[in-house]
Design an enzyme around this catalytic site. Structure first.
Site, PDB file in Angstrom:
ATOM      1  N   TRP A   1       0.898  -1.167   0.000  1.00  0.00           N
ATOM      2  CA  TRP A   1       0.000   0.000   0.000  1.00  0.00           C
ATOM      3  C   TRP A   1       0.930   1.209   0.000  1.00  0.00           C
ATOM      4  CZ3 TRP A   1      -1.275   4.220   3.147  1.00  0.00           C
ATOM      5  CH2 TRP A   1      -2.514   4.805   2.899  1.00  0.00           C
TER       6      TRP A   1
ATOM      7  N   GLY B   1       5.563  -0.883   7.215  1.00  0.00           N
ATOM      8  CA  GLY B   1       5.922   0.221   8.105  1.00  0.00           C
ATOM      9  C   GLY B   1       6.630   1.322   7.343  1.00  0.00           C
TER      10      GLY B   1
END
Ligand code: M6R
Length: 605
Positions: free
Chosen positions: A75, A100
């Protein structure tokens, strides 16, 4: 948000196991996908932009056979969705996938550029990969190399890493992004972002903690701490079965999850009444103020909680979005209870808010769905919502189960503080026995939702209005509609509209008004009339103790739902709003379960 899967073993083709895992992680939200597999001792990368089906097409003619691989759904954060920016990334001998954000990646990149390292992508992940490879050139012990490297990283990460010179072994570590190790007795082991990715192979898993480093081969899983001491970890058994990740005949996961609500909510009330360790023994009645902190729909559930705690328990409550709460002066006193609410239990801002609240000495209570998630583990007290896996990005059962738990907490506090009488308490508990049938009846009003959807689906702007607790449920109804149908929708306290927003009402602008509180009913009706006088197309949602006929002169459509007590009324109302959003999204041809740009579990700030 990004998903990680890794497989090492001799029972399956790693390519197939990794692709299967990626498909199970699709619900988290992504815009590109990729895998890296050892083939004849060499690491090969296959990546594509868009859906996993594109990656499958790419692999179709490739005849990939492998015993070990890692995969990723990305993403986009740093750099657009593209094949180049997709994970895995390889630099030198290191190939990795990452969830992250490495916040100091620019600093590290400059250092590496000076050393002559060049970069292909715009990602922070490639920098992390290059940094590990750079350290590896002088530190050949892989675990030491990973410890030295991650010591330099700021931000959040879960890494799955393979080294070119050690085929069929996966290394993993994490900080603030979840990662689990899937265990089997069949000569195969996994790493994954969450259990959904591995449930077709195993339900046994180890939770990797911050500061732990895993070395995973087909027949051995070793976990080391930061000092390189081997640690013994508990093996968990996942309660959720892989069939819960299927649509079960429904057209969409969202529809399936809406339909699961009658049973889930009834079970929460049943568990509360029959199991004293659930909610009843959580005594929070002595706190003088409560902060409810959460994001998105979970924050909206908190707004319902605020109304109930303030009105029935006389406790002042503030509800704040976690991304703001974490950076403000929280004004925590020794008598403050901080309640964090999260379906996934991994939302980065909510987790950060929880940690700050703990640091500042507040007692913390988490209301969480995902069993064993970070928020569930780190809060002083955790109450699970037991809603089962939620796959659709737009939360439905996640939200209603949070509201149910907050309602029961408010009831319990009121009883303990005697702000709710025993008679009133017993009446509410008695009424809650019918919640399953009331919700089922609400869901069955399918034609009415479709009719409303037909009237609004071609509009671009829409307003929700309500007063008191109805105003809180309007916030959720509005979010549901906009996130899955891409219509512009705003929710307003009904009395506030005339302070500016009413200028946006034009001929036929839909206004959905919720009016279930009899004490505020007439006030809300006046507000509907104000919008109607300016051309609005008004849709009233009220309770069946009010006759539809009496609404004809101000409501273009009146939808009635069953009248019940305030503690469960909004669970019924929101179910109707969820179905209006669902039908509208369907008519607009949107991707209901995976709305554009959204991720299920938001594990970055
Ligand atoms: O997992 P969480 O409950 O912490 O997630 C919070 C929000 O991201 C979530 O509710 C989001 O707003 C949903 N898309 C709403 O449908």
């Amino acid at each position: 948000m990004c998903g990680i899967i890794g497989y090492t073993g001799s029972s399956h083709n790693a390519k197939d196991a990794v692709i299967e895992g990626l498909k199970r992680l699709e619900y988290r939200g992504y815009d590109s996908a990729g895998i890296a597999v050892f083939e004849k001792g060499k690491i090969n990368l296959y990546k594509s932009k868009g859906k996993i089906s594109n990656l499958e097409n790419l692999l179709k003619d490739k005849n990939v056979s492998s015993n070990c691989g890692i995969g990723h759904t990305r993403w986009a954060t740093h750099g657009e969705p593209s094949e180049t920016n997709a994970h895995p990334h390889t630099v030198g001998k290191v190939t990795l996938v990452h969830n992250g954000i490495i916040e100091n990646y620019n600093e590290l990149k400059e250092k590496l550029l000076e050393e002559g390292v060049s970069f292909k992508s715009q990602t922070d992940t490639e920098v992390a990969c290059a940094y590990i490879d750079f350290v590896y050139q002088n530190e050949k012990d892989k675990l030491k190399c990973l410890i030295k490297s991650t010591d330099e990283f700021r931000g959040s990460y879960a890494f799955g890493i393979i080294f070119e010179d050690e085929p069929d072994v996966i290394y993993a570590t994490r900080k603030d992004s979840p990662l689990i190790i899937g265990i089997t007795e069949n000569n195969e082991n996994f790493i994954a972002s969450d259990v959904s990715a591995i449930l077709n192979f195993t339900n046994k898993y180890i939770l990797l903690e911050y500061g732990e480093y895993a070395r995973v081969s087909k027949d051995k899983v070793e976990i080391f701490n930061h000092e390189l001491r081997k640690t013994t970890k508990e093996i968990n058994i996942a309660d959720w079965s892989s069939s819960e990740y299927e649509k079960d005949g429904y057209e969409h996961f969202m529809l399936k999850e809406i339909n699961e609500q009658p049973k889930i909510i009834a079970n929460i009330f049943k568990k509360y009444s029959t199991d004293p360790s659930y909610i009843k023994n959580v005594d929070i009645s002595s706190y003088s103020n409560i902060h409810i902190v959460a994001c998105g729909s979970a924050m909206h559930a908190g707004l319902i909680g605020k109304y109930l705690f303030e009105n029935y328990d006389n406790i002042p409550v503030t509800v704040e979005v976690a991304s703001e709460y974490r950076y403000k002066n929280q004004l925590i006193t020794p008598n403050t209870l901080v309640i964090v609410v999260s379906q996934s239990g991994e939302t980065a801002d909510t987790l950060a808010a929880l940690r700050i609240a703990k640091e500042k000495g507040a007692k913390t209570l988490a209301i969480v769905n995902a069993i064993g998630s970070t928020i569930a583990r780190e809060a002083d007290i955790c109450i699970y919502t037991y809603a089962g896996p939620e796959i659709a990005v737009a939360t439905t059962k996640g939200y209603t189960s949070q509201v149910a738990v907050l309602s029961l907490l408010a009831l319990e506090i009121g009883l303990k503080k005697k702000t709710i009488s025993k008679e009133m308490y017993e009446k509410i508990i008695e009424e809650s026995n019918s919640i399953e049938s009331l919700l089922t009846d609400t869901i069955n009003k399918h034609d009415e939702y479709l009719n409303i959807a037909k009237k609004i689906h071609e509009k671009e702007d829409l307003f929700f209005i309500g007063r008191g607790i109805d105003s809180a449920v309007c916030m959720e109804g509005s979010l549901k509609l906009k996130e899955i149908s891409y219509m512009h929708s705003e929710s307003y306290a009904a009395g506030e509209l005339k302070h500016g927003t009413i200028s946006l009402i034009e001929n036929d602008t839909p206004v959905i008004a919720v009016a279930t509180d009899i004490n505020l009913y007439e006030k809300t009706i006046s507000n509907i009339k104000e919008t109607k006088a300016r051309g609005a197309f008004s849709i009233l949602i009220t309770t069946d103790n009010i006759s539809k006929e009496s609404t004809v002169d101000f409501a273009d459509i009146a939808l009635t739902v069953a009248k019940t007590n305030t503690f469960i009324q909004q669970i019924i109302v929101v179910t109707a709003l969820q179905l209006i959003a669902y039908e509208t999204s369907k008519l607009r041809g949107c991707d209901i379960d995976k709305p554009k740009n959204l991720a299920k579990s938001v594990t970055v700030e």
